[in-house]
Design an enzyme around this catalytic site. Structure first.
Site, PDB file in Angstrom:
ATOM      1  CG  ASP A  17      -1.665   1.048   1.003  1.00  0.00           C
ATOM      2  OD1 ASP A  17      -2.904   1.383  -0.002  1.00  0.00           O
ATOM      3  OD2 ASP A  17      -2.304   1.335   2.242  1.00  0.00           O
ATOM      4  CG  HIS A  34      -0.054   2.073  -9.105  1.00  0.00           C
ATOM      5  ND1 HIS A  34      -0.448   2.124  -7.940  1.00  0.00           N
ATOM      6  CD2 HIS A  34      -2.077   3.214  -9.574  1.00  0.00           C
ATOM      7  CE1 HIS A  34      -1.018   2.442  -7.760  1.00  0.00           C
ATOM      8  NE2 HIS A  34      -1.972   3.353  -8.795  1.00  0.00           N
ATOM      9  CG  LEU A 128       9.194 -16.537  -3.566  1.00  0.00           C
ATOM     10  CD1 LEU A 128       9.322 -16.887  -2.220  1.00  0.00           C
ATOM     11  CD2 LEU A 128       9.788 -15.276  -3.265  1.00  0.00           C
TER      12      LEU A 128
HETATM   13  C1  IPE Z   1      -5.543  -2.514   0.025  1.00  0.00           C
HETATM   14  O1  IPE Z   1      -4.825  -1.390  -0.007  1.00  0.00           O
HETATM   15  C2  IPE Z   1      -5.526  -3.689  -1.277  1.00  0.00           C
HETATM   16  C3  IPE Z   1      -4.133  -3.943  -1.929  1.00  0.00           C
HETATM   17  C4  IPE Z   1      -2.824  -2.962  -1.606  1.00  0.00           C
HETATM   18  C5  IPE Z   1      -3.931  -4.295  -3.635  1.00  0.00           C
HETATM   19  P1  IPE Z   1      -6.256  -0.074  -0.214  1.00  0.00           P
HETATM   20  O2  IPE Z   1      -5.606   1.447  -0.798  1.00  0.00           O
HETATM   21  O3  IPE Z   1      -7.083  -0.650  -1.922  1.00  0.00           O
HETATM   22  O4  IPE Z   1      -6.601  -0.341   0.573  1.00  0.00           O
HETATM   23  P2  IPE Z   1      -7.652   0.903   0.973  1.00  0.00           P
HETATM   24  O5  IPE Z   1      -8.731   0.825   0.824  1.00  0.00           O
HETATM   25  O6  IPE Z   1      -6.857   2.266   2.012  1.00  0.00           O
HETATM   26  O7  IPE Z   1      -8.323   0.092   2.583  1.00  0.00           O
HETATM   27  C1  IPE Z   2      -1.356   0.283  -3.236  1.00  0.00           C
HETATM   28  O1  IPE Z   2      -1.308   1.712  -3.619  1.00  0.00           O
HETATM   29  C2  IPE Z   2      -1.876  -0.024  -4.808  1.00  0.00           C
HETATM   30  C3  IPE Z   2      -3.138  -0.720  -5.146  1.00  0.00           C
HETATM   31  C4  IPE Z   2      -4.031  -0.710  -3.946  1.00  0.00           C
HETATM   32  C5  IPE Z   2      -3.588  -1.213  -6.378  1.00  0.00           C
HETATM   33  P1  IPE Z   2      -2.476   2.700  -3.269  1.00  0.00           P
HETATM   34  O2  IPE Z   2      -2.908   2.628  -5.264  1.00  0.00           O
HETATM   35  O3  IPE Z   2      -3.711   2.283  -2.557  1.00  0.00           O
HETATM   36  O4  IPE Z   2      -1.926   3.984  -2.930  1.00  0.00           O
HETATM   37  P2  IPE Z   2      -2.584   5.125  -2.003  1.00  0.00           P
HETATM   38  O5  IPE Z   2      -2.629   3.762  -0.789  1.00  0.00           O
HETATM   39  O6  IPE Z   2      -3.751   5.474  -2.331  1.00  0.00           O
HETATM   40  O7  IPE Z   2      -1.583   5.807  -1.279  1.00  0.00           O
HETATM   41 MG    MG Z   3      -4.084   2.097  -1.021  1.00  0.00          MG
END
Ligand code: IPE
Ligand code: IPE
Ligand code: MG
Length: 237
Positions: A17, A34, A128
């Site tokens: 995240d 990303h 792995l």
């Molecule tokens: C969780 O992150 C999903 C992934 C890392 C793929 P999100 O950014 O979607 O989660 P919330 O919305 O902060 O809970």
């Molecule tokens: C995690 O990063 C990747 C996915 C959930 C696909 P985010 O896109 O949730 O990034 P933040 O949490 O908004 O910073």
């Molecule tokens: Mg996120």
């Protein structure tokens, strides 16, 4: 007697995240976050190999992520497809076995194709096991598991008395893998976000404030180091 200290986790699961915030801090579009996150995947894989971890599950796209703006979904799907196309040769060379969990049929056809190609190509590898959670939601997985059990009951392959937690686990997407020992979440959020609800019942949690694109080998080593100092009691003494 106190429970023994842990050594090496057999299975690590990661909620990757913070890509968007990483990009915003740099004045970049979210997709650049990303893109940068893909490098952290390589770091994580290498560190797992160094440590001797057998299974690594990465939460890459949740069921709820389908609610994001279409532009971001498209960027993520394009990235997934190019990641698979470009990295599969290296993954294969490293003897890594690629697997995926989630409602994969919701992914664009071109992604599904690349994914199945990569899974097939690496199926016999003995290093792995790298499991990508894609279009994954734990509640959906549990409901799919219930449906699978009901089908088995209706077809007479199962008897009600046979339904136990162990059997239920055999109807989840993760049936081929042991439960995670260590769950890592980056970017400081203290929540599961619909990830592996069933399987992390007794996992050790490790949360770091670092955004995913900043996560490096040494961060994984630090998490494992902390894990090794935990005492897992499983409700006992
Ligand atoms: C969780 O992150 C999903 C992934 C890392 C793929 P999100 O950014 O979607 O989660 P919330 O919305 O902060 O809970
Ligand atoms: C995690 O990063 C990747 C996915 C959930 C696909 P985010 O896109 O949730 O990034 P933040 O949490 O908004 O910073
Ligand atoms: Mg996120």
């Amino acid at each position: 007697m106190a429970a023994p200290l842990q050594t090496v986790p057999k299975h690590i699961a990661v909620i990757m995240d913070g890509n968007g915030r990483w990009a915003r801090e740099r004045g970049l579009p979210r997709r650049e976050g990303h893109r940068a996150g893909a490098e952290s995947v390589r770091e994580c894989v290498e560190a797992c190999e160094e440590i001797g971890v057998e299974f690594l599950t990465l939460y890459a796209f949740s069921s709820e992520n389908w609610n994001r703006p279409q532009k971001e979904i498209d960027a993520l799907m394009r990235l997934l497809e190019s990641f698979l196309r470009e990295k599969t040769p290296e993954i294969h060379e490293r003897n890594v076995r690629l697997q995926a969990i989630g409602q994969l049929n919701r992914l664009p056809d071109s992604c599904q194709k690349q994914l199945h190609k990569a899974i097939e190509q690496t199926a016999e590898n003995t290093g792995l096991t790298l499991i990508l959670a894609l279009s994954y939601g734990a509640r959906e997985e549990i409901v799919d598991g219930v449906k699978s059990i009901l089908r088995n009951l209706e077809e007479g392959h199962l008897d009600k008395a046979m339904i136990t937690p162990e059997l239920f686990g055999k109807h989840l997407y993760t049936r081929y893998y042991p439960d995670p020992d260590l769950l890592i979440r980056t970017s400081g959020e203290m929540r599961l976000s619909n990830f592996l609800l069933w399987q992390v019942s007794y996992a050790e949690f490790y949360i770091t404030k670092k955004f995913w694109p900043d996560f490096r080998k040494e961060d994984l080593h630090a998490a494992v180091e902390e894990y090794s100092r935990r005492q897992r009691r499983y409700g006992g003494l």
